[in-house]
Design an enzyme around this catalytic site. Structure first.
Site, short mmCIF file in Angstrom:
data_model
loop_
_atom_site.label_atom_id
_atom_site.label_comp_id
_atom_site.label_asym_id
_atom_site.label_seq_id
_atom_site.Cartn_x
_atom_site.Cartn_y
_atom_site.Cartn_z
N HIS A 258 31.85 5.79 -17.43
CA HIS A 258 31.96 5.20 -16.09
C HIS A 258 30.60 4.99 -15.44
CE1 HIS A 258 36.37 5.76 -15.55
NE2 HIS A 258 36.18 6.76 -16.38
N HIS B 84 37.74 17.96 -19.74
CA HIS B 84 38.34 16.81 -19.07
C HIS B 84 39.76 16.59 -19.62
CE1 HIS B 84 38.41 13.05 -16.85
NE2 HIS B 84 38.70 12.39 -17.96
N HIS C 55 43.14 9.10 -22.12
CA HIS C 55 43.41 8.50 -20.81
C HIS C 55 43.51 6.98 -20.89
CE1 HIS C 55 41.92 12.24 -18.39
NE2 HIS C 55 43.16 12.36 -18.78
N ASP D 82 42.64 4.55 -19.02
CA ASP D 82 41.48 3.69 -18.72
C ASP D 82 40.47 3.67 -19.85
OD1 ASP D 82 40.77 6.37 -18.13
OD2 ASP D 82 39.25 5.75 -16.69
N HIS D 83 40.81 4.35 -20.97
CA HIS D 83 39.99 4.30 -22.18
C HIS D 83 40.77 3.77 -23.39
CE1 HIS D 83 36.47 6.73 -20.69
NE2 HIS D 83 37.36 6.93 -19.75
N HIS E 120 39.14 9.94 -25.91
CA HIS E 120 40.25 10.74 -25.39
C HIS E 120 41.38 9.80 -24.98
CE1 HIS E 120 38.00 9.68 -21.76
NE2 HIS E 120 38.98 10.11 -20.98
N ASP F 134 34.23 10.90 -21.08
CA ASP F 134 34.27 11.41 -19.72
C ASP F 134 33.88 12.89 -19.66
OD1 ASP F 134 35.03 8.94 -18.85
OD2 ASP F 134 37.02 9.52 -18.15
#
Length: 256
Positions: free
Chosen positions: A172, A115, A59, A61-62, A57, A134
């Site tokens: 995570h 998400h 985001h 942080d990915h 996805h 996530d």
């Protein structure tokens, strides 16, 4: 053909990047690089050159390490078709029902909105690997940022239908806090109690709690059990619709 190997690379405060590696061919893929430097260091230490970067996805942080990893190794970028506008320069875009072949291993693509609306998961049946991003965590699930509670519940039902031997590689290291919350809504679950103790031991030793297996999650993860009469009763919602039970559990976790 041997199964894929998976190497965990911790980045940021609690993210995991995964290196998928096929020992027979030497092929490597990088999954959800939220940061480039630790990933590149691990690849260089192992002498691996990735051919693909895979995103579940959009985001940051990915995805924030996408450009640097690709610039160094020239790999192709793979991700969700419905997030084309939010993940730049994808070479391969995937949707529900597509398959993605990496080093002879075919991944089934599952759309798992909730998400994010465009979130996808990758299931490699020959290696019992689920890259859940996530959507599904060990003892948890992602916050419902863009989709609806019903969409997230349906996404989790899709994932829980996979074989119990499936190993869950999530985005995570949230497991210890997830376990504390799970006990708050399902405290009489003996298997959950035992799993929480093991999680505390692993974290005290600085070890990851990932992966777990889907079989373990089906017995202990409250977000996969919203249609369980026992869980509904435990939170005072006897006979309630599973979507309502899921929404209540997710709301409690958001405020835990």
């Amino acid at each position: 053909m041997s199964k894929l190997d998976v190497v965990l690379v911790p980045v940021r405060s609690d993210n995991y990047v995964y290196l998928l590696h096929d020992a027979d061919s030497g092929a490597t893929a990088v999954v959800d690089p939220g940061e480039a430097a630790p990933v590149i260091a691990e690849l260089e230490a192992r002498g691996w050159k990735p051919s693909h970067v895979i995103n579940t996805h959009h985001h940051g942080d990915h995805t924030e390490g996408n450009a640097a990893v690709r610039a160094k190794y020239g790999c192709k970028l793979v991700g969700p078709k419905s997030e084309t506008a939010r993940i730049p320069d994808m070479d391969i875009t995937l949707a529900e029902g597509d398959s993605f072949e990496f080093a002879g291993h075919k991944a089934e693509i599952l759309e798992t909105p909730g998400h994010t609306l465009g979130h996808i998961a990758f299931f490699f049946p020959d290696s019992d690997i689920l890259l859940s991003g996530d959507t599904l965590f060990v003892l948890g699930c992602g916050r419902v940022f863009e989709g609806t509670m019903e969409q997230m519940w349906n996404s989790l039902k899709k994932l829980r239908a996979l074989p119990p031997s499936t190993k869950i590689y999530c985005g995570h290291e949230y497991t210890q806090s997830n376990a504390r919350f799970a006990l708050s809504v399902d405290g009489d679950n003996v298997k959950l109690q035992a799993q929480a103790s093991e999680i505390d031991r692993l974290r005290a030793d600085g070890r990851p709690t990932v992966p777990s297996t889907l079989g373990e999650e089906l017995e202990t993860n409250p977000f996969l059990r919203a249609d369980s009469p026992d869980l509904a009763a435990a939170i005072g919602m006897d006979g309630a619709d599973p979507v309502a039970v899921f929404a209540e559990v997710r709301k409690r976790k958001d405020n835990f």
